[in-house]
Design a protein around this motif. Structure first.
Motif, mmCIF file in Angstrom:
data_model
loop_
_atom_site.group_PDB
_atom_site.id
_atom_site.type_symbol
_atom_site.label_atom_id
_atom_site.label_comp_id
_atom_site.label_asym_id
_atom_site.label_seq_id
_atom_site.Cartn_x
_atom_site.Cartn_y
_atom_site.Cartn_z
ATOM 1 N N ASP A 3 134.670 44.035 71.450
ATOM 2 C CA ASP A 3 133.827 42.803 71.307
ATOM 3 C C ASP A 3 134.189 41.881 70.308
ATOM 4 O O ASP A 3 134.135 42.320 69.079
ATOM 5 C CB ASP A 3 132.435 43.931 70.983
ATOM 6 C CG ASP A 3 131.264 42.780 70.797
ATOM 7 O OD1 ASP A 3 131.503 41.768 70.928
ATOM 8 O OD2 ASP A 3 130.097 43.296 70.380
ATOM 9 N N ILE A 4 134.549 40.854 70.794
ATOM 10 C CA ILE A 4 134.896 39.742 70.040
ATOM 11 C C ILE A 4 133.852 39.095 68.991
ATOM 12 O O ILE A 4 133.991 38.290 68.091
ATOM 13 C CB ILE A 4 135.763 38.574 70.753
ATOM 14 C CG1 ILE A 4 134.733 37.945 71.615
ATOM 15 C CG2 ILE A 4 137.007 39.079 71.345
ATOM 16 C CD1 ILE A 4 135.370 36.686 72.192
ATOM 17 N N PHE A 5 132.696 39.421 69.379
ATOM 18 C CA PHE A 5 131.415 38.680 68.586
ATOM 19 C C PHE A 5 131.041 39.890 67.721
ATOM 20 O O PHE A 5 130.367 39.442 66.562
ATOM 21 C CB PHE A 5 130.183 38.662 69.435
ATOM 22 C CG PHE A 5 130.523 37.558 70.590
ATOM 23 C CD1 PHE A 5 130.742 36.262 70.393
ATOM 24 C CD2 PHE A 5 131.064 37.916 71.876
ATOM 25 C CE1 PHE A 5 131.072 35.444 71.005
ATOM 26 C CE2 PHE A 5 131.195 37.182 72.948
ATOM 27 C CZ PHE A 5 131.439 35.872 72.423
ATOM 28 N N ALA A 6 131.454 41.102 67.284
ATOM 29 C CA ALA A 6 131.133 41.844 66.518
ATOM 30 C C ALA A 6 131.846 41.764 65.149
ATOM 31 O O ALA A 6 132.680 41.141 64.829
ATOM 32 C CB ALA A 6 131.635 43.349 66.989
ATOM 33 N N ASN A 7 131.042 42.097 64.085
ATOM 34 C CA ASN A 7 131.482 41.834 62.550
ATOM 35 C C ASN A 7 131.992 40.582 62.165
ATOM 36 O O ASN A 7 133.084 40.455 62.023
ATOM 37 C CB ASN A 7 132.458 43.083 62.399
ATOM 38 C CG ASN A 7 132.165 44.278 62.758
ATOM 39 O OD1 ASN A 7 131.045 44.823 62.027
ATOM 40 N ND2 ASN A 7 133.038 45.334 63.031
ATOM 41 N N GLU A 8 131.218 39.710 62.730
ATOM 42 C CA GLU A 8 131.733 38.079 62.533
ATOM 43 C C GLU A 8 133.026 37.852 63.174
ATOM 44 O O GLU A 8 133.811 37.184 62.509
ATOM 45 C CB GLU A 8 131.517 37.889 60.955
ATOM 46 C CG GLU A 8 130.280 37.894 60.647
ATOM 47 C CD GLU A 8 130.228 37.654 58.920
ATOM 48 O OE1 GLU A 8 130.909 36.877 58.322
ATOM 49 O OE2 GLU A 8 129.147 38.273 58.352
ATOM 50 N N HIS A 9 133.375 38.119 64.284
ATOM 51 C CA HIS A 9 134.643 37.968 64.871
ATOM 52 C C HIS A 9 135.697 38.477 64.124
ATOM 53 O O HIS A 9 136.949 38.066 64.406
ATOM 54 C CB HIS A 9 134.655 36.567 65.187
ATOM 55 C CG HIS A 9 133.704 35.803 65.782
ATOM 56 N ND1 HIS A 9 133.463 35.906 67.089
ATOM 57 C CD2 HIS A 9 132.710 34.736 65.299
ATOM 58 C CE1 HIS A 9 132.268 35.251 67.418
ATOM 59 N NE2 HIS A 9 131.835 34.552 66.523
ATOM 60 N N GLU A 10 135.802 39.619 63.533
ATOM 61 C CA GLU A 10 136.579 40.415 62.947
ATOM 62 C C GLU A 10 137.834 40.723 63.686
ATOM 63 O O GLU A 10 139.123 40.533 63.398
ATOM 64 C CB GLU A 10 136.222 41.480 61.811
ATOM 65 C CG GLU A 10 137.231 41.907 60.828
ATOM 66 C CD GLU A 10 137.837 40.722 60.026
ATOM 67 O OE1 GLU A 10 139.082 41.028 59.683
ATOM 68 O OE2 GLU A 10 137.087 39.856 59.556
ATOM 69 N N GLU A 11 137.704 41.302 64.650
ATOM 70 C CA GLU A 11 138.660 41.716 65.612
ATOM 71 C C GLU A 11 139.425 40.571 66.393
ATOM 72 O O GLU A 11 140.627 40.456 66.244
ATOM 73 C CB GLU A 11 138.029 42.545 66.839
ATOM 74 C CG GLU A 11 137.634 44.057 66.340
ATOM 75 C CD GLU A 11 138.566 44.794 65.725
ATOM 76 O OE1 GLU A 11 139.832 44.793 66.468
ATOM 77 O OE2 GLU A 11 138.478 45.425 64.750
ATOM 78 N N LEU A 12 138.521 39.557 66.657
ATOM 79 C CA LEU A 12 139.357 38.365 67.097
ATOM 80 C C LEU A 12 139.947 37.552 65.962
ATOM 81 O O LEU A 12 141.340 36.944 66.464
ATOM 82 C CB LEU A 12 138.253 37.238 67.726
ATOM 83 C CG LEU A 12 138.663 36.132 68.160
ATOM 84 C CD1 LEU A 12 139.347 36.220 69.424
ATOM 85 C CD2 LEU A 12 137.514 35.167 68.860
#
Length: 122
Positions: free
Chosen positions: A95-104
């Motif tokens: 989920d690229i939107f989770a945690n302020e885009h942290e994974e992205l």
């Protein structure tokens, strides 16, 4: 070192290949491959040339064994399909939107680490 005596020092594969005076037709194709990789992605120029060189080396061995170049090409395309299928099997959806885009952001920093991020930070 250029014919004029100018010295270029670089760890960038595209820059090194661009400065070389190449006459061999296959080598020229590898330079074009590197330039295309640099234009499209901006990184991975050395890796794409090394991979293409390894494939050409293996193709040469197969030609020496009597295989027709079209059969070799078909085999490479089949191997590509198998590799792409395997990548789909082992990939994870995030989920690229989770945690302020942290994974992205982490993904971008990893993929750009050799060029942009190492020069400019996060």
């Amino acid at each position: 070192v250029s014919p004029d005596g100018d010295v270029t020092v670089s760890n960038d594969g595209a820059t090194i290949l661009e400065k070389m005076e190449i006459e061999h037709q296959v080598a020229k194709l590898l330079v074009e491959l590197s330039q295309s990789q640099d234009d499209e992605i901006g990184d991975g120029t050395t890796g794409v040339v090394v991979l293409a060189g390894a494939l050409l080396e293996q193709a040469d061995l197969l030609i020496d064994k009597g295989l027709h170049p079209l059969r070799i090409t078909d085999g490479f395309e089949h191997a590509c399909t198998i590799a792409m299928d395997r990548l789909k099997e082992i990939s994870d959806e995030i989920d690229i939107f989770a945690n302020e885009h942290e994974e992205l952001v982490k993904s971008a920093m990893t993929s750009l680490g050799s060029k942009i991020v190492s020069q400019n930070g996060r």
